[in-house]
Write a protein that holds these residues in place. Structure first.
Motif, PDB file in Angstrom:
ATOM      1  N   GLN A 144       0.839  -1.200   0.000  1.00  0.00           N
ATOM      2  CA  GLN A 144       0.000   0.000   0.000  1.00  0.00           C
ATOM      3  C   GLN A 144       0.868   1.242   0.000  1.00  0.00           C
ATOM      4  O   GLN A 144       1.912   1.293   0.666  1.00  0.00           O
ATOM      5  CB  GLN A 144      -0.934   0.024   1.218  1.00  0.00           C
ATOM      6  N   ASN A 145       0.426   2.238  -0.771  1.00  0.00           N
ATOM      7  CA  ASN A 145       1.091   3.534  -0.774  1.00  0.00           C
ATOM      8  C   ASN A 145       2.553   3.378  -1.199  1.00  0.00           C
ATOM      9  O   ASN A 145       2.824   3.016  -2.317  1.00  0.00           O
ATOM     10  CB  ASN A 145       0.961   4.178   0.617  1.00  0.00           C
ATOM     11  N   ARG A 146       3.514   3.664  -0.327  1.00  0.00           N
ATOM     12  CA  ARG A 146       4.942   3.615  -0.682  1.00  0.00           C
ATOM     13  C   ARG A 146       5.367   2.208  -1.090  1.00  0.00           C
ATOM     14  O   ARG A 146       6.108   2.030  -2.063  1.00  0.00           O
ATOM     15  CB  ARG A 146       5.805   4.077   0.490  1.00  0.00           C
ATOM     16  N   THR A 147       4.929   1.204  -0.336  1.00  0.00           N
ATOM     17  CA  THR A 147       5.367  -0.161  -0.645  1.00  0.00           C
ATOM     18  C   THR A 147       4.737  -0.659  -1.948  1.00  0.00           C
ATOM     19  O   THR A 147       5.327  -1.481  -2.653  1.00  0.00           O
ATOM     20  CB  THR A 147       5.034  -1.125   0.501  1.00  0.00           C
ATOM     21  N   ALA A 148       3.534  -0.170  -2.260  1.00  0.00           N
ATOM     22  CA  ALA A 148       2.909  -0.541  -3.533  1.00  0.00           C
ATOM     23  C   ALA A 148       3.723  -0.005  -4.697  1.00  0.00           C
ATOM     24  O   ALA A 148       3.933  -0.693  -5.698  1.00  0.00           O
ATOM     25  CB  ALA A 148       1.480  -0.019  -3.598  1.00  0.00           C
ATOM     26  N   ASN A 149       4.187   1.219  -4.585  1.00  0.00           N
ATOM     27  CA  ASN A 149       5.067   1.767  -5.629  1.00  0.00           C
ATOM     28  C   ASN A 149       6.355   0.961  -5.708  1.00  0.00           C
ATOM     29  O   ASN A 149       6.800   0.569  -6.792  1.00  0.00           O
ATOM     30  CB  ASN A 149       5.399   3.229  -5.336  1.00  0.00           C
ATOM     31  N   PHE A 150       6.950   0.691  -4.555  1.00  0.00           N
ATOM     32  CA  PHE A 150       8.258   0.041  -4.499  1.00  0.00           C
ATOM     33  C   PHE A 150       8.242  -1.331  -5.157  1.00  0.00           C
ATOM     34  O   PHE A 150       9.161  -1.684  -5.905  1.00  0.00           O
ATOM     35  CB  PHE A 150       8.707  -0.086  -3.038  1.00  0.00           C
ATOM     36  N   MET A 151       7.209  -2.117  -4.901  1.00  0.00           N
ATOM     37  CA  MET A 151       7.200  -3.496  -5.405  1.00  0.00           C
ATOM     38  C   MET A 151       7.129  -3.537  -6.930  1.00  0.00           C
ATOM     39  O   MET A 151       7.493  -4.549  -7.552  1.00  0.00           O
ATOM     40  CB  MET A 151       6.033  -4.278  -4.801  1.00  0.00           C
ATOM     41  N   LEU A 200      -2.506  -1.289  -3.521  1.00  0.00           N
ATOM     42  CA  LEU A 200      -3.536  -0.624  -2.738  1.00  0.00           C
ATOM     43  C   LEU A 200      -3.174   0.853  -2.597  1.00  0.00           C
ATOM     44  O   LEU A 200      -2.199   1.201  -1.927  1.00  0.00           O
ATOM     45  CB  LEU A 200      -3.659  -1.282  -1.361  1.00  0.00           C
ATOM     46  N   SER A 201      -3.922   1.704  -3.257  1.00  0.00           N
ATOM     47  CA  SER A 201      -3.659   3.142  -3.266  1.00  0.00           C
ATOM     48  C   SER A 201      -2.169   3.429  -3.419  1.00  0.00           C
ATOM     49  O   SER A 201      -1.541   4.046  -2.553  1.00  0.00           O
ATOM     50  CB  SER A 201      -4.188   3.792  -1.979  1.00  0.00           C
ATOM     51  N   PRO A 202      -1.581   2.999  -4.529  1.00  0.00           N
ATOM     52  CA  PRO A 202      -0.137   3.170  -4.708  1.00  0.00           C
ATOM     53  C   PRO A 202       0.271   4.632  -4.855  1.00  0.00           C
ATOM     54  O   PRO A 202      -0.411   5.406  -5.527  1.00  0.00           O
ATOM     55  CB  PRO A 202       0.148   2.396  -6.003  1.00  0.00           C
ATOM     56  N   ASP A 203       1.377   4.981  -4.227  1.00  0.00           N
ATOM     57  CA  ASP A 203       1.953   6.313  -4.375  1.00  0.00           C
ATOM     58  C   ASP A 203       3.005   6.230  -5.476  1.00  0.00           C
ATOM     59  O   ASP A 203       4.203   6.148  -5.219  1.00  0.00           O
ATOM     60  CB  ASP A 203       2.579   6.759  -3.053  1.00  0.00           C
ATOM     61  N   TYR A 204       2.534   6.225  -6.737  1.00  0.00           N
ATOM     62  CA  TYR A 204       3.434   6.029  -7.867  1.00  0.00           C
ATOM     63  C   TYR A 204       4.413   7.193  -7.997  1.00  0.00           C
ATOM     64  O   TYR A 204       4.013   8.344  -8.176  1.00  0.00           O
ATOM     65  CB  TYR A 204       2.646   5.919  -9.168  1.00  0.00           C
ATOM     66  N   LEU A 205       5.703   6.871  -7.923  1.00  0.00           N
ATOM     67  CA  LEU A 205       6.719   7.872  -8.239  1.00  0.00           C
ATOM     68  C   LEU A 205       6.846   7.988  -9.754  1.00  0.00           C
ATOM     69  O   LEU A 205       6.418   7.107 -10.503  1.00  0.00           O
ATOM     70  CB  LEU A 205       8.052   7.492  -7.612  1.00  0.00           C
TER      71      LEU A 205
END
Length: 382
Positions: free
Chosen positions: A144-151, A168-173
């Motif tokens: 979720q969020n940061r970890t969703a982007n990271f994976m 889950l609600s990814p914080d896409y960089l």
């Protein structure tokens, strides 16, 4: 948090340690991170009994709070056979979440502790789990969020080590957001990709996620299975409770038994038995799971055979049923129906008599078989 810990060195073989679908806490020492990491691990209920069975692996980032809803949903839905049983591993990240997901803003790749955590998951944790548990080829990761982007950085490798991604609600960089569509369009392996946001999600995230969905939904790649939910009235936090079961249901839609909606499709299908065979071939090909054809699916096919009067299909259906459920009446009943509807009452009678000596199953019981036997004897003087 009260719990018992066992220290597990990555280079040391550890034995299975589960009785049922209960959570066990473990601590692993990572050579990459030069630190210990806490894991929560849930094995399927009958893991120790089904010693020859392999299970999909679900890795849950932010395991300190995401593990429980994921593990609970998997245990519940797999109990009803809507999804396969799975091994669920949560990686706790309290106090390390920010460093675990660190990205270099020049290279825009995992950097420093983030690069080490990236290597820990792929080069240490997965091999450790595969060494000590019966893991099927299908692997999923959730964040979720940061970890969703990271994976998502695992998608940018030559071959993704995960088959399914639940964002889950990814914080896409920017690097992920900019390159994700091109990567998924070109990827040459089967990937299941799910994104969830909510109408009351964090506005900046919500806007980026909607833009990402707009791009991804236009992609043409037969190996990509893409799903998206914009959950009404859900916030950044409450969307989790609705998104997880939705993601699991969609990703494993082929796995579950025939539904009432599927039955309507079957009624319009010419080759019913072929449809059943193809369903289970798809389950094996997509998820790496070779499972017996369910009794309920046999019954649904038989129902469609009766309605459409495609009685010849009973012959092949009986062979499948005898192979999958040899000790039950199922296969012999289907074969008897084949002979009965094709004007061969003597052969039908013999098959009903064989079925009578076997285990009852579904709607097929001794009373039904006796009724069939008596009817044949009366109508044909047998």
């Amino acid at each position: 948090m009260k719990r018992m810990h066992f220290i597990v060195i990555l280079s040391i073989l550890i034995s299975p340690f589960f009785i049922s679908a209960q959570v066990t806490y473990k601590v692993v020492k990572s050579e990459k991170l030069q630190a210990e990491r806490e894991l929560k691990i849930q094995l399927p209920r009958n893991y120790n009994k089904n010693t020859g069975k392999k299970y999909p692996l679900v890795v849950v980032l932010d395991g300190d709070y995401l593990f429980e809803p994921v593990a609970g949903n998997i245990d519940y839905y797999s109990y009803w056979e809507d999804i396969p049983e799975a091994i669920v591993v949560g990686v706790n990240q309290i106090g390390s979440r920010e460093s675990d997901t660190k990205v270099d803003f020049e290279t825009l790749l995992p950097a420093d502790e983030g690069a080490l955590f990236f290597e820990f998951l792929g080069m240490e944790l997965l091999p450790l789990l595969e060494k000590n548990y019966r893991i099927a080829p299908f692997k999923m990761i959730i964040g979720q969020n940061r970890t969703a982007n990271f994976m998502n950085y695992y998608l940018f490798k030559d071959k993704s080590i995960f088959d399914a991604y639940i964002n889950l609600s990814p914080d896409y960089l920017k690097p992920v957001h900019s390159n994700l569509a091109n990567q998924l369009k070109a990827i040459d392996q089967k990937i299941w990709y799910y994104i969830a946001t909510g109408s009351n999600d964090i506005p900046a995230l919500h806007e980026t996620i909607l833009a990402t969905d707009k791009r991804l939904r236009t992609l043409e790649n037969q190996k990509l299975f893409y799903y998206f939910d914009n959950i009404e009235n859900a916030t950044h936090y409450t969307l989790v409770g609705k998104a997880i079961p939705s993601a699991l249901e969609q990703i494993f839609s082929v796995f579950r038994a025939y539904s009432a909606k599927d039955y309507e499709i079957l009624l319009e299908t010419n080759a019913l038995v072929d449809h059943l065979i193809e369903k289970y071939k798809t389950i094996e090909n997509q998820y790496g799971l070779a499972i017996k054809i369910r009794v309920s699916d046999f019954v649904m096919i038989a129902k469609a055979i009766e309605v459409n009067e495609k009685y010849d299909e009973y012959k092949e259906l009986s062979k499948l049923a005898i192979k999958a459920h040899e000790k039950t009446m199922l296969g012999d009943y289907f074969e008897a129906r084949y002979y009965e509807t094709n004007g061969k009452p003597k052969k039908a009678l013999r098959k009903y008599q064989v079925a009578f000596g076997k285990e009852e199953v579904a709607f097929i019981n001794k009373d039904l078989i006796l009724e069939k036997i008596n009817t044949l004897k009366k109508d044909f003087g047998l």
